[in-house]
Design a protein around this motif. Structure first.
Motif, PDB file in Angstrom:
ATOM      1  N   ALA A   1      13.268  -5.681   0.356  1.00 57.81           N
ATOM      2  CA  ALA A   1      13.540  -4.241   0.389  1.00 57.81           C
ATOM      3  C   ALA A   1      12.909  -3.555   1.596  1.00 57.81           C
ATOM      4  CB  ALA A   1      13.038  -3.592  -0.896  1.00 57.81           C
ATOM      5  N   LEU A   2      11.751  -4.033   2.044  1.00 56.40           N
ATOM      6  CA  LEU A   2      11.018  -3.382   3.126  1.00 56.40           C
ATOM      7  C   LEU A   2      11.920  -3.174   4.344  1.00 56.40           C
ATOM      8  CD1 LEU A   2       8.276  -2.409   4.287  1.00 56.40           C
ATOM      9  CD2 LEU A   2       7.867  -4.780   4.993  1.00 56.40           C
TER      10      LEU A   2
ATOM     11  N   ALA B   1      13.823   4.990   0.554  1.00 57.27           N
ATOM     12  CA  ALA B   1      13.956   5.283   1.978  1.00 57.27           C
ATOM     13  C   ALA B   1      15.269   4.738   2.524  1.00 57.27           C
ATOM     14  CB  ALA B   1      12.771   4.703   2.748  1.00 57.27           C
ATOM     15  N   ARG B   2      15.685   3.572   2.060  1.00 51.64           N
ATOM     16  CA  ARG B   2      16.982   3.011   2.475  1.00 51.64           C
ATOM     17  C   ARG B   2      18.117   3.970   2.127  1.00 51.64           C
ATOM     18  NH1 ARG B   2      17.672  -1.883   4.287  1.00 51.64           N
ATOM     19  NH2 ARG B   2      15.830  -3.195   4.363  1.00 51.64           N
TER      20      ARG B   2
ATOM     21  N   ALA C   1       0.813  -1.217   0.000  1.00 51.88           N
ATOM     22  CA  ALA C   1       0.000   0.000   0.000  1.00 51.88           C
ATOM     23  C   ALA C   1       0.843   1.263   0.000  1.00 51.88           C
ATOM     24  CB  ALA C   1      -0.933  -0.012   1.208  1.00 51.88           C
ATOM     25  N   GLY C   2       2.159   1.133   0.227  1.00 55.45           N
ATOM     26  CA  GLY C   2       3.018   2.308   0.148  1.00 55.45           C
ATOM     27  C   GLY C   2       3.906   2.571   1.345  1.00 55.45           C
ATOM     28  N   ALA C   3       3.880   1.693   2.342  1.00 51.53           N
ATOM     29  CA  ALA C   3       4.778   1.875   3.493  1.00 51.53           C
ATOM     30  C   ALA C   3       6.182   1.431   3.120  1.00 51.53           C
ATOM     31  CB  ALA C   3       4.273   1.079   4.693  1.00 51.53           C
ATOM     32  N   ALA C   4       7.169   2.248   3.463  1.00 49.47           N
ATOM     33  CA  ALA C   4       8.569   1.876   3.256  1.00 49.47           C
ATOM     34  C   ALA C   4       9.151   1.201   4.483  1.00 49.47           C
ATOM     35  CB  ALA C   4       9.400   3.104   2.907  1.00 49.47           C
ATOM     36  N   VAL C   5       8.521   1.445   5.657  1.00 51.92           N
ATOM     37  CA  VAL C   5       8.986   0.919   6.937  1.00 51.92           C
ATOM     38  C   VAL C   5       7.820   0.257   7.646  1.00 51.92           C
ATOM     39  CG1 VAL C   5      10.049   1.472   9.165  1.00 51.92           C
ATOM     40  CG2 VAL C   5      10.637   2.833   7.141  1.00 51.92           C
ATOM     41  N   THR C   6       8.059  -0.887   8.269  1.00 52.56           N
ATOM     42  CA  THR C   6       7.056  -1.473   9.157  1.00 52.56           C
ATOM     43  C   THR C   6       7.654  -1.604  10.552  1.00 52.56           C
ATOM     44  OG1 THR C   6       7.670  -3.700   8.408  1.00 52.56           O
ATOM     45  CG2 THR C   6       5.721  -2.703   7.427  1.00 52.56           C
ATOM     46  N   HIS C   7       6.890  -1.134  11.534  1.00 53.67           N
ATOM     47  CA  HIS C   7       7.306  -1.185  12.937  1.00 53.67           C
ATOM     48  C   HIS C   7       6.668  -2.411  13.576  1.00 53.67           C
ATOM     49  CE1 HIS C   7       8.400  -0.081  16.939  1.00 53.67           C
ATOM     50  NE2 HIS C   7       7.144   0.120  17.312  1.00 53.67           N
ATOM     51  N   ILE C   8       7.503  -3.251  14.218  1.00 57.95           N
ATOM     52  CA  ILE C   8       7.082  -4.599  14.583  1.00 57.95           C
ATOM     53  C   ILE C   8       7.169  -4.853  16.084  1.00 57.95           C
ATOM     54  CG2 ILE C   8       7.589  -7.064  14.269  1.00 57.95           C
ATOM     55  CD1 ILE C   8       8.752  -6.264  11.491  1.00 57.95           C
ATOM     56  N   HIS C   9       6.054  -5.268  16.667  1.00 59.39           N
ATOM     57  CA  HIS C   9       5.970  -5.943  17.963  1.00 59.39           C
ATOM     58  C   HIS C   9       5.491  -7.361  17.672  1.00 59.39           C
ATOM     59  CE1 HIS C   9       5.772  -2.330  20.824  1.00 59.39           C
ATOM     60  NE2 HIS C   9       5.756  -1.775  19.618  1.00 59.39           N
ATOM     61  N   VAL C  10       5.564  -8.240  18.658  1.00 53.93           N
ATOM     62  CA  VAL C  10       4.982  -9.574  18.503  1.00 53.93           C
ATOM     63  C   VAL C  10       4.042  -9.862  19.664  1.00 53.93           C
ATOM     64  CG1 VAL C  10       6.853 -10.529  17.111  1.00 53.93           C
ATOM     65  CG2 VAL C  10       6.963 -10.712  19.619  1.00 53.93           C
TER      66      VAL C  10
ATOM     67  N   GLY D   1       2.666  15.827  -1.899  1.00 53.85           N
ATOM     68  CA  GLY D   1       3.841  14.990  -1.703  1.00 53.85           C
ATOM     69  C   GLY D   1       3.692  13.608  -2.313  1.00 53.85           C
ATOM     70  N   GLN D   2       4.733  12.809  -2.127  1.00 56.05           N
ATOM     71  CA  GLN D   2       4.738  11.428  -2.587  1.00 56.05           C
ATOM     72  C   GLN D   2       5.365  10.555  -1.510  1.00 56.05           C
ATOM     73  OE1 GLN D   2       7.005  11.822  -6.309  1.00 56.05           O
ATOM     74  NE2 GLN D   2       5.157  11.210  -7.404  1.00 56.05           N
ATOM     75  N   ALA D   3       5.010   9.283  -1.510  1.00 56.14           N
ATOM     76  CA  ALA D   3       5.616   8.326  -0.592  1.00 56.14           C
ATOM     77  C   ALA D   3       6.872   7.744  -1.220  1.00 56.14           C
ATOM     78  CB  ALA D   3       4.633   7.209  -0.265  1.00 56.14           C
ATOM     79  N   MET D   4       7.950   7.673  -0.434  1.00 57.50           N
ATOM     80  CA  MET D   4       9.169   7.009  -0.898  1.00 57.50           C
ATOM     81  C   MET D   4       8.941   5.503  -0.986  1.00 57.50           C
ATOM     82  SD  MET D   4      12.400   8.649   1.129  1.00 57.50           S
ATOM     83  CE  MET D   4      12.473  10.394   1.524  1.00 57.50           C
ATOM     84  N   SER D   5       9.585   4.873  -1.954  1.00 50.98           N
ATOM     85  CA  SER D   5       9.658   3.417  -1.964  1.00 50.98           C
ATOM     86  C   SER D   5      10.612   2.969  -0.868  1.00 50.98           C
ATOM     87  CB  SER D   5      10.159   2.921  -3.316  1.00 50.98           C
ATOM     88  OG  SER D   5      11.537   3.258  -3.474  1.00 50.98           O
ATOM     89  N   ALA D   6      10.588   1.692  -0.564  1.00 55.35           N
ATOM     90  CA  ALA D   6      11.499   1.172   0.457  1.00 55.35           C
ATOM     91  C   ALA D   6      12.954   1.386   0.052  1.00 55.35           C
ATOM     92  CB  ALA D   6      11.215  -0.304   0.703  1.00 55.35           C
ATOM     93  N   LEU D   7      13.270   1.200  -1.215  1.00 51.96           N
ATOM     94  CA  LEU D   7      14.645   1.388  -1.671  1.00 51.96           C
ATOM     95  C   LEU D   7      15.055   2.856  -1.586  1.00 51.96           C
ATOM     96  CD1 LEU D   7      14.813  -1.065  -4.717  1.00 51.96           C
ATOM     97  CD2 LEU D   7      15.873  -1.331  -2.464  1.00 51.96           C
TER      98      LEU D   7
END
Length: 305
Positions: free
Chosen positions: A81-82, A287-288, A44-53, A279-285
């Motif tokens: 890439a994410l 953003a890296r 959907a356009g997220a370059a970063v995912t923040h993870i808990h378990v 604006g635009q959303a960066m791709s994961a690459l």
């Protein structure tokens, strides 16, 4: 930079600690569900995912390294890439017992810095959060003392992971300055302004501008809101020159009275807000490259070791 960026990084916080299964049937709980939520957010356009378990049996927060490892491996099997941003927040909570307040009561999860960061040392994600807040949190207290923060930062740096500094109030930013001065934190920095937690930063335009002005030099920032402020703060963060974050960790509603059916639809709405504002959303690459992060293959290899 104090004007909207041409391109911003969208982070999706897919499950978190505070959202309860009773709040929404769409909360990702199992490692498979959490990984799928991350992959859907990326599409959907997220370059970063923040993870808990979470514990698959109870749906409650967990710190089990095996769950973290499974989430990382499932994501990396389909998307190399994410950017993976893993929490170190759990383990700083103290609730005094009624009989003797220096003794931990129900609700306490207060662990050593080594325990709170052992999954970072093992999995070596791209980013790890580092909370600087010591504050009232519900009926409990979150405690992140400067010595413990320094110990956690050392583990994060040793893993080759970039710390994302979580800032809940103005005093946290002053502590960040101290950590920069003594070399605990090495620039360029990445910070998140957490808005809307009770007894912390209020989710308002003036708060974002005030906090932005206090940040150290060479600091990329994300500002995000919790609950009903989640999407208004997407617009405010963008307008203030920051990056944006949404996700079921931060709020469960897509609009008034309408539960978000997935993290992906929240990312889609956030991306649409950014695009409406120019604006635009960066791709994961992208953003890296922007954040100076290593090739994603490093995380894949280390997770399998």
């Amino acid at each position: 930079m104090h004007q909207p960026r041409e391109k911003v990084i969208i982070t999706c916080a897919v499950t978190g600690n505070q959202t309860l299964p009773s709040m929404t049937p769409h909360l990702p709980i199992t490692p498979e569900q959490i990984a799928d939520a991350c992959l859907g957010a990326a599409e959907a356009g997220a370059a970063v995912t923040h993870i808990h378990v979470r514990d698959p049996a109870t749906g409650m927060p967990s710190m089990e390294i095996g769950y973290y490892r499974e989430v990382v491996e499932r994501i990396r099997a389909k998307n190399t890439a994410l950017i993976l941003n893993i929490t170190t927040g759990p383990g700083g909570r103290f609730a005094p017992s009624e009989e003797d307040p220096k003794i931990a009561g129900p609700g306490t999860l207060f662990l050593t810095p080594a325990k709170r960061t052992e999954h970072i040392a093992m999995l070596r994600p791209d980013i790890a959060t580092l909370d600087l807040n010591t504050m009232t949190f519900g009926a409990q207290v979150v405690i992140n003392t400067p010595p413990n923060v320094r110990k956690m930062a050392k583990v994060i740096h040793a893993a080759g992971t970039k710390p994302e500094i979580e800032l809940f109030d103005s005093g946290d930013i002053l502590l960040m300055h101290d950590l920069v001065r003594d070399g605990t934190l090495k620039g360029p920095h990445l910070a998140s302004l957490v808005l809307g937690v009770k007894y912390g930063f209020r989710p308002a335009p003036e708060t974002v501008l005030y906090a932005r002005g206090m940040l150290p030099a060479e600091c990329e920032f994300t500002a995000f809101g919790t609950g009903r402020s989640a999407f208004p703060m997407v617009a405010q963060a963008y307008l203030a020159g920051g990056h944006v974050r949404v996700g079921i960790e931060d709020g469960v509603y897509l609009s008034r009275g309408v539960l978000a059916e997935s993290n992906a639809v929240m990312v889609d709405k956030a991306r649409h807000i950014v695009e409406l504002l120019g604006g635009q959303a960066m791709s994961a690459l992208q953003a890296r490259a922007h954040l100076g992060l290593a090739d994603a293959g490093r995380t894949t290899r280390s997770a399998a070791e």
